[in-house]
Design an enzyme around this catalytic site. Structure first.
Site, PDB file in Angstrom:
ATOM      1  CB  SER A 224     -38.359  34.781   9.225  1.00 56.54           C
ATOM      2  OG  SER A 224     -39.004  34.898   7.703  1.00 56.54           O
TER       3      SER A 224
ATOM      4  CE1 TYR B 162     -37.140  29.454   9.068  1.00 60.91           C
ATOM      5  CE2 TYR B 162     -38.684  30.977   8.607  1.00 60.91           C
ATOM      6  CZ  TYR B 162     -37.497  31.102   8.471  1.00 60.91           C
ATOM      7  OH  TYR B 162     -36.710  31.674   8.014  1.00 60.91           O
TER       8      TYR B 162
HETATM    9  N1  LIG Z   1     -33.313  33.340   2.725  1.00 61.06           N
HETATM   10  C1  LIG Z   1     -34.267  33.983   3.057  1.00 61.06           C
HETATM   11  O1  LIG Z   1     -35.325  34.041   2.331  1.00 61.06           O
HETATM   12  C2  LIG Z   1     -34.776  34.098   4.593  1.00 61.06           C
HETATM   13  C3  LIG Z   1     -35.555  34.748   4.942  1.00 61.06           C
HETATM   14  C4  LIG Z   1     -36.080  35.236   6.432  1.00 61.06           C
HETATM   15  C5  LIG Z   1     -34.849  35.421   7.227  1.00 61.06           C
HETATM   16  N2  LIG Z   1     -34.185  33.944   6.950  1.00 61.06           N
HETATM   17  C6  LIG Z   1     -33.119  33.639   8.030  1.00 61.06           C
HETATM   18  O2  LIG Z   1     -32.013  33.955   7.598  1.00 61.06           O
HETATM   19  C7  LIG Z   1     -30.986  33.121   8.680  1.00 61.06           C
HETATM   20  C8  LIG Z   1     -30.257  32.539   7.267  1.00 61.06           C
HETATM   21  O3  LIG Z   1     -30.707  32.526   6.232  1.00 61.06           O
HETATM   22  P1  LIG Z   1     -30.191  31.937   4.536  1.00 61.06           P
HETATM   23  O4  LIG Z   1     -31.236  32.103   3.653  1.00 61.06           O
HETATM   24  O5  LIG Z   1     -28.688  32.210   4.822  1.00 61.06           O
HETATM   25  O6  LIG Z   1     -30.207  30.907   4.473  1.00 61.06           O
HETATM   26  P2  LIG Z   1     -29.012  29.140   4.458  1.00 61.06           P
HETATM   27  O7  LIG Z   1     -28.292  29.419   3.267  1.00 61.06           O
HETATM   28  O8  LIG Z   1     -29.634  28.086   4.735  1.00 61.06           O
HETATM   29  O9  LIG Z   1     -28.412  28.941   5.804  1.00 61.06           O
HETATM   30  C9  LIG Z   1     -28.638  28.788   7.019  1.00 61.06           C
HETATM   31  C10 LIG Z   1     -27.798  27.517   7.883  1.00 61.06           C
HETATM   32  O10 LIG Z   1     -28.481  27.670   8.897  1.00 61.06           O
HETATM   33  C11 LIG Z   1     -26.740  26.355   9.685  1.00 61.06           C
HETATM   34  N3  LIG Z   1     -27.609  25.548   9.824  1.00 61.06           N
HETATM   35  C12 LIG Z   1     -28.734  24.873  10.394  1.00 61.06           C
HETATM   36  N4  LIG Z   1     -28.347  24.081  11.293  1.00 61.06           N
HETATM   37  C13 LIG Z   1     -27.717  23.856  11.538  1.00 61.06           C
HETATM   38  C14 LIG Z   1     -26.911  23.441  12.692  1.00 61.06           C
HETATM   39  N5  LIG Z   1     -27.637  22.943  13.648  1.00 61.06           N
HETATM   40  N6  LIG Z   1     -25.848  23.970  13.516  1.00 61.06           N
HETATM   41  C15 LIG Z   1     -25.154  24.772  12.833  1.00 61.06           C
HETATM   42  N7  LIG Z   1     -25.490  25.008  11.350  1.00 61.06           N
HETATM   43  C16 LIG Z   1     -27.097  25.540  10.969  1.00 61.06           C
HETATM   44  C17 LIG Z   1     -27.175  26.371   7.952  1.00 61.06           C
HETATM   45  O11 LIG Z   1     -25.868  24.775   7.974  1.00 61.06           O
HETATM   46  P3  LIG Z   1     -26.017  23.829   6.221  1.00 61.06           P
HETATM   47  O12 LIG Z   1     -25.058  25.064   5.651  1.00 61.06           O
HETATM   48  O13 LIG Z   1     -24.583  23.073   6.916  1.00 61.06           O
HETATM   49  O14 LIG Z   1     -27.106  23.858   6.224  1.00 61.06           O
HETATM   50  C18 LIG Z   1     -26.860  26.905   7.528  1.00 61.06           C
HETATM   51  O15 LIG Z   1     -25.613  27.722   6.711  1.00 61.06           O
HETATM   52  C19 LIG Z   1     -31.428  32.033   8.849  1.00 61.06           C
HETATM   53  O16 LIG Z   1     -31.894  31.870  10.030  1.00 61.06           O
HETATM   54  C20 LIG Z   1     -32.889  32.901   8.310  1.00 61.06           C
HETATM   55  O17 LIG Z   1     -34.147  31.595   9.034  1.00 61.06           O
HETATM   56  C21 LIG Z   1     -33.777  34.046   5.444  1.00 61.06           C
END
Ligand SMILES: NC(=O)c1ccc[n+]([C@@H]2O[C@H](COP(=O)([O-])OP(=O)(O)OC[C@H]3O[C@@H](n4cnc5c(N)ncnc54)[C@H](OP(=O)(O)O)[C@@H]3O)[C@@H](O)[C@H]2O)c1
Length: 257
Positions: free
Chosen positions: A149, A162
């Site tokens: 991120s 985070y």
């Molecule tokens: N959205 C943003 O603005 C943003 C910005 C920078 C970086 N990121 C990074 O991009 C990645 C994807 O994020 P996203 O935006 O798509 O968010 P998201 O929709 O909240 O996805 C996060 C995913 O991680 C899964 N997860 C969390 N803990 C887990 C565990 N212990 N075992 C298995 N799965 C687990 C969650 O599963 P559950 O659904 O079961 O909770 C969810 O599917 C993340 O690493 C996030 O930090 C996101």
């Protein structure tokens, strides 16, 4: 459960998605499925994982299989990864999307909350990547694409727990690339800015601050095909974070970011 797609893709990629119910991962899966790639999807929510898999089959994935797993449980990783790669018949791309934002105010008071954020965002990916790096380096092929991120670029009071977990992961991934790129493995550090997914819901960000998840996924799928080392998405965040990193600490420490 698997399906066979009669649509021709002479060279489907074999893709393992860890954290497959993530909004960003789901949008990539839609693209990979539509072009006939083979997918092994891992997520911890059985109903949502089944829905993502069903959608991928409908869109035309050559093969779809799933495992429900809480990836915090690092002891299960070697068996899980070996099973997934066996089901795919090899590995072209491993995509690590798992992550939690956590609650910064809670983490300021409770080490248990901070430790949970660090475990999911750093320790669990390190466990997965250690196994995957050795597997791919031995075979001199594959791409390891890891979502870190822009929050890891500079510590800010609003999300430094985070952010620090993502900073640590970025450095780990950078170091891994330095180790195994020469073995023929592409290792990618992917740094999204704010994207409209479940993770950013309720953060109170203006809609104009949030990138569209399907646009982000298009950029990422192209970058993964190329094996780009470091990807800021949207690209403007490389410039924004470059400026933020230049702010002198004596001013930065007084800012509310
Ligand atoms: N959205 C943003 O603005 C943003 C910005 C920078 C970086 N990121 C990074 O991009 C990645 C994807 O994020 P996203 O935006 O798509 O968010 P998201 O929709 O909240 O996805 C996060 C995913 O991680 C899964 N997860 C969390 N803990 C887990 C565990 N212990 N075992 C298995 N799965 C687990 C969650 O599963 P559950 O659904 O079961 O909770 C969810 O599917 C993340 O690493 C996030 O930090 C996101």
């Amino acid at each position: 459960m698997s399906t066979t797609n009669p649509i021709v893709n002479p060279n489907p990629k074999r893709i393992l998605v860890l954290g497959a119910t993530s909004g960003i991962a789901e949008a990539c899966i839609r693209i990979w499925a539509a072009r006939g790639d083979s997918l092994f999807l891992v997520g911890r929510n059985p109903d949502r994982l089944a829905a993502v898999a069903a959608d991928a089959r409908t869109r035309g994935a050559a093969f779809v299989d799933t495992t429900v797993a809480n990836l915090d449980d690092t002891a299960t990783h070697p068996e899980l990864l070996a099973h997934a790669i066996n089901a795919l018949g090899g590995l072209d791309i491993a995509y690590l999307a798992l992550g939690v934002l956590g609650e910064q105010p809670k983490a300021e008071k409770s080490f248990a909350e901070a430790a949970q954020i660090i475990h999911t965002n750093y320790t669990a990916p390190v466990s997965l990547l250690t196994w995957l790096a050795n597997y791919t380096a031995q075979r001199h092929s594959g791409t390891l694409a890891v979502l870190t991120s822009v929050a890891g670029e500079r510590g800010r009071k609003s999300n430094y727990v985070y952010g620090s977990s993502k900073a640590a992961l970025s450095v780990f991934v950078d170091g891994l690339r330095n180790r195994i790129d020469r073995e023929g493995v592409r290792v990618m550090t992917i740094k999204p800015g704010p994207v409209k997914t479940a993770m950013t819901e309720g953060m109170g960000l203006k809609a104009s601050m949030l990138a569209d998840v399907d646009v982000v996924a298009q950029t990422l799928v192209k970058a993964i095909d190329k094996g780009t080392d470091i990807v800021y998405v949207p690209w403007k965040w490389e410039i924004i974070m470059g400026i933020i990193k230049l702010i002198p600490e004596r001013l930065f420490k007084k800012m509310n970011l």
